[in-house]
Design a protein around this motif. Structure first.
Motif, PDB file in Angstrom:
ATOM      1  N   UNK A 228       0.842  -1.201   0.000  1.00  0.00           N
ATOM      2  CA  UNK A 228       0.000   0.000   0.000  1.00  0.00           C
ATOM      3  C   UNK A 228       0.876   1.249   0.000  1.00  0.00           C
ATOM      4  N   UNK A 229       0.329   2.340  -0.543  1.00  0.00           N
ATOM      5  CA  UNK A 229       1.094   3.594  -0.545  1.00  0.00           C
ATOM      6  C   UNK A 229       1.028   4.277   0.815  1.00  0.00           C
ATOM      7  N   UNK A 230      -0.133   4.219   1.471  1.00  0.00           N
ATOM      8  CA  UNK A 230      -0.295   4.874   2.779  1.00  0.00           C
ATOM      9  C   UNK A 230      -0.272   3.846   3.895  1.00  0.00           C
ATOM     10  N   UNK A 231      -0.015   4.323   5.112  1.00  0.00           N
ATOM     11  CA  UNK A 231       0.003   3.426   6.278  1.00  0.00           C
ATOM     12  C   UNK A 231      -1.389   2.867   6.551  1.00  0.00           C
ATOM     13  N   UNK A 232      -1.421   1.663   7.015  1.00  0.00           N
ATOM     14  CA  UNK A 232      -2.712   1.056   7.375  1.00  0.00           C
ATOM     15  C   UNK A 232      -2.459   0.009   8.436  1.00  0.00           C
ATOM     16  N   UNK A 233      -3.510  -0.342   9.186  1.00  0.00           N
ATOM     17  CA  UNK A 233      -3.354  -1.511  10.049  1.00  0.00           C
ATOM     18  C   UNK A 233      -4.447  -2.509   9.717  1.00  0.00           C
ATOM     19  N   UNK A 234      -4.236  -3.721  10.201  1.00  0.00           N
ATOM     20  CA  UNK A 234      -5.094  -4.827   9.771  1.00  0.00           C
ATOM     21  C   UNK A 234      -6.554  -4.585  10.143  1.00  0.00           C
ATOM     22  N   UNK A 235      -6.799  -4.031  11.318  1.00  0.00           N
ATOM     23  CA  UNK A 235      -8.174  -3.839  11.759  1.00  0.00           C
ATOM     24  C   UNK A 235      -8.902  -2.831  10.869  1.00  0.00           C
ATOM     25  N   UNK A 236      -8.204  -1.759  10.526  1.00  0.00           N
ATOM     26  CA  UNK A 236      -8.768  -0.744   9.626  1.00  0.00           C
ATOM     27  C   UNK A 236      -9.132  -1.382   8.279  1.00  0.00           C
ATOM     28  N   UNK A 237      -8.252  -2.233   7.781  1.00  0.00           N
ATOM     29  CA  UNK A 237      -8.509  -2.863   6.474  1.00  0.00           C
ATOM     30  C   UNK A 237      -9.681  -3.830   6.574  1.00  0.00           C
ATOM     31  N   UNK A 238      -9.754  -4.530   7.691  1.00  0.00           N
ATOM     32  CA  UNK A 238     -10.907  -5.421   7.897  1.00  0.00           C
ATOM     33  C   UNK A 238     -12.206  -4.611   7.831  1.00  0.00           C
ATOM     34  N   UNK A 239     -12.202  -3.458   8.497  1.00  0.00           N
ATOM     35  CA  UNK A 239     -13.416  -2.624   8.509  1.00  0.00           C
ATOM     36  C   UNK A 239     -13.730  -2.104   7.106  1.00  0.00           C
ATOM     37  N   UNK A 240     -12.696  -1.691   6.395  1.00  0.00           N
ATOM     38  CA  UNK A 240     -12.896  -1.177   5.031  1.00  0.00           C
ATOM     39  C   UNK A 240     -13.511  -2.259   4.136  1.00  0.00           C
ATOM     40  N   UNK A 241     -12.950  -3.449   4.193  1.00  0.00           N
ATOM     41  CA  UNK A 241     -13.423  -4.523   3.309  1.00  0.00           C
ATOM     42  C   UNK A 241     -14.811  -5.008   3.728  1.00  0.00           C
ATOM     43  N   UNK A 242     -15.096  -4.966   5.033  1.00  0.00           N
ATOM     44  CA  UNK A 242     -16.411  -5.414   5.516  1.00  0.00           C
ATOM     45  C   UNK A 242     -17.529  -4.504   4.997  1.00  0.00           C
ATOM     46  N   UNK A 243     -17.195  -3.273   4.644  1.00  0.00           N
ATOM     47  CA  UNK A 243     -18.189  -2.324   4.105  1.00  0.00           C
ATOM     48  C   UNK A 243     -18.575  -2.650   2.660  1.00  0.00           C
ATOM     49  N   UNK A 248     -17.169 -10.901   1.393  1.00  0.00           N
ATOM     50  CA  UNK A 248     -17.653 -11.568   2.609  1.00  0.00           C
ATOM     51  C   UNK A 248     -16.429 -11.866   3.469  1.00  0.00           C
ATOM     52  N   UNK A 249     -16.378 -11.245   4.651  1.00  0.00           N
ATOM     53  CA  UNK A 249     -15.276 -11.522   5.568  1.00  0.00           C
ATOM     54  C   UNK A 249     -15.672 -12.680   6.472  1.00  0.00           C
ATOM     55  N   UNK A 250     -14.981 -13.787   6.325  1.00  0.00           N
ATOM     56  CA  UNK A 250     -15.327 -14.994   7.085  1.00  0.00           C
ATOM     57  C   UNK A 250     -14.866 -14.780   8.528  1.00  0.00           C
ATOM     58  N   UNK A 251     -15.797 -14.823   9.492  1.00  0.00           N
ATOM     59  CA  UNK A 251     -15.374 -14.652  10.883  1.00  0.00           C
ATOM     60  C   UNK A 251     -14.611 -15.891  11.366  1.00  0.00           C
ATOM     61  N   UNK A 277     -21.624 -15.587  -4.675  1.00  0.00           N
ATOM     62  CA  UNK A 277     -21.321 -14.453  -5.561  1.00  0.00           C
ATOM     63  C   UNK A 277     -20.228 -13.570  -4.987  1.00  0.00           C
ATOM     64  N   UNK A 278     -20.017 -13.655  -3.672  1.00  0.00           N
ATOM     65  CA  UNK A 278     -19.075 -12.763  -2.997  1.00  0.00           C
ATOM     66  C   UNK A 278     -17.658 -13.341  -2.985  1.00  0.00           C
ATOM     67  N   UNK A 279     -16.647 -12.441  -2.968  1.00  0.00           N
ATOM     68  CA  UNK A 279     -15.287 -12.891  -2.617  1.00  0.00           C
ATOM     69  C   UNK A 279     -15.353 -13.345  -1.161  1.00  0.00           C
ATOM     70  N   UNK A 280     -14.712 -14.449  -0.826  1.00  0.00           N
ATOM     71  CA  UNK A 280     -14.713 -14.927   0.565  1.00  0.00           C
ATOM     72  C   UNK A 280     -13.314 -14.731   1.144  1.00  0.00           C
ATOM     73  N   UNK A 281     -13.183 -13.763   2.048  1.00  0.00           N
ATOM     74  CA  UNK A 281     -11.873 -13.385   2.597  1.00  0.00           C
ATOM     75  C   UNK A 281     -11.805 -13.836   4.048  1.00  0.00           C
ATOM     76  N   UNK A 284      -9.139 -13.404   9.639  1.00  0.00           N
ATOM     77  CA  UNK A 284      -7.872 -13.470  10.390  1.00  0.00           C
ATOM     78  C   UNK A 284      -6.657 -13.598   9.485  1.00  0.00           C
ATOM     79  N   UNK A 285      -6.891 -13.795   8.168  1.00  0.00           N
ATOM     80  CA  UNK A 285      -5.728 -13.840   7.256  1.00  0.00           C
ATOM     81  C   UNK A 285      -5.242 -12.431   6.925  1.00  0.00           C
ATOM     82  N   UNK A 286      -6.072 -11.430   7.204  1.00  0.00           N
ATOM     83  CA  UNK A 286      -5.687 -10.053   6.880  1.00  0.00           C
ATOM     84  C   UNK A 286      -4.592  -9.627   7.850  1.00  0.00           C
TER      85      UNK A 286
END
Ligand code: NAD
Length: 343
Positions: A228-243, A248-251, A277-281, A284-286
């Motif tokens: 990534x070009x900008x700083x990020x942390x895993x939790x932020x990315x989880x939230x972004x992708x969950x939107x 589909x973020x597999x719990x 139909x969804x990507x299944x991510x 905890x792999x993030x």
């Protein structure tokens, strides 16, 4: 009502036809097939008018006692838009029939990008297809990568992507590809065709893709590394992708450890044909190390392009905005496997 004709009623075509039936603003005027097989019987029993895709093969349908409504020309003439879901390369041959009738057409990812005015992923570039004559919905893997890269590019910027795609050897019904028991680097040299294909959606993206084929039929698996070009942390990315409505973020607690349980979950959730139909991510792999994001995602090759075809129908006929179309497709199909886990 947008009148949709489906040419090629196999793995993708039959799913697109069912998805069109679920929409309020479009209907199926007919489906074209080459062979009077079980899928032809299914099309007739669903009430679809069946057209002979190849005139000389029409008598095969007559011999099998399967009623035929007409030939390909008649279907193309009647339809407002054609979804061509024929095997790779046939779509390009059919293009002249669509042009002769001035009927806009949507092709699939097995065709070369040159077949169409634009390649298409609803999340990434819906607007490019508005009013086009020929649109190509990118392949299942490219669809999965485009959906993932779109929000990451917008939120953080993407310096470089490296993706290893572990690909299923064939679809469940593709008996011709088996029996198989091997693991093939495919292709052996870089890049696999997926990286260049993602560039048809994001021309400026820096992406290297490697492909492997394994003796599995259920899904593809992507091992993704994005700098990534900008700083990020895993939790932020989880939230972004969950939107994102088609991710589909597999719990972790779900206990879904692979493609087999994902398919079981989809069937339990009442999904027709066990479609996902969804990507299944895997949530905890993030992981983020420095500016490098890592994750695993599974892609259901038979169905993730289906909602994209529905959106492409609205884009090519200029029937709705991107936001309207995606929202309508999601609602009518019942997108959102993640909702099962919401309280
Ligand atoms: P398929 O073989 O399951 O279905 C194709 C259908 O088209 C078959 O019913 C076949 O009989 C019919 N057909 C053959 N020649 C025809 C012709 N001249 N006119 C009309 N119909 C004809 O193939 P598929 O897996 O549905 O793939 C269709 C397209 O979708 C390809 O471009 C493929 O690359 C792409 N795609 C496939 C997948 C997947 O995993 N199956 C995923 C994404 C995209």
């Amino acid at each position: 009502m947008i009148q949709v004709g489906v040419v090629g009623y196999g793995t993708i075509g039959k799913r697109v036809a069912d998805a069109v039936v679920a929409q309020r603003d479009m209907e199926i005027v007919g489906v074209a097939k080459t062979s009077p097989n079980f899928e032809a019987e299914a099309a007739v029993s669903k009430g679809f008018d069946l057209y002979a895709a190849v005139e000389e093969r029409r008598e095969l349908f007559d011999e099998a006692g399967i009623p035929v409504a007409g030939d390909l020309d008649e279907l193309v003439d009647t339809a407002d838009v054609i979804v061509d879901a024929t095997p790779s390369g046939i779509g390009a041959q059919n293009r002249e029939v669509y042009e002769a009738h001035d009927t806009p057409a949507i092709y699939q990812g097995g065709e070369d990008a040159e077949v169409a005015d634009t390649s298409f992923n609803a999340r990434a570039n819906y607007e490019d297809a508005i009013g086009a004559d020929h649109v190509r919905v990118v392949s299942c893997n490219t669809t999965g990568l485009s959906r993932l890269l779109a929000p990451l590019r917008e939120e953080y910027g993407v310096e470089k992507s490296r993706v290893t795609l572990v690909r299923r050897g064939g679809d469940p019904g593709q008996t011709g590809r088996g029996p198989i028991d091997d693991i093939l680097p495919d292709p052996v040299s870089l890049p696999s065709h997926h990286g260049p294909d993602v560039k048809t959606i994001f021309p400026d993206v820096d992406i290297d893709t490697l492909g492997l084929k394994v003796p599995a039929t259920l899904m593809h698996m992507h091992s993704v590394n994005v700098t990534l070009e900008d700083d990020a942390d895993a939790e932020e990315i989880r939230e972004l992708l969950a939107e994102e409505s088609r991710l589909f973020l597999i719990p972790e607690y779900a206990g879904i450890d692979g493609a087999g349980k994902l398919k079981q979950f989809a069937l339990d959730a009442g999904r027709s044909r066990g479609d996902i139909w969804e990507n299944c991510i895997w949530g905890e792999s993030i992981a983020v190390r420095g500016n490098d994001l890592y994750l695993f995602q599974a892609i259901h090759q038979e169905s993730d392009v289906v909602p994209e075809n529905v959106d492409a129908i609205r884009a090519i006929t200029d029937a709705a905005s991107k936001a309207e179309s995606i929202a309508t497709t999601n609602e009518t199909l019942g997108m959102g496997l993640g909702r099962t886990f919401e309280r």
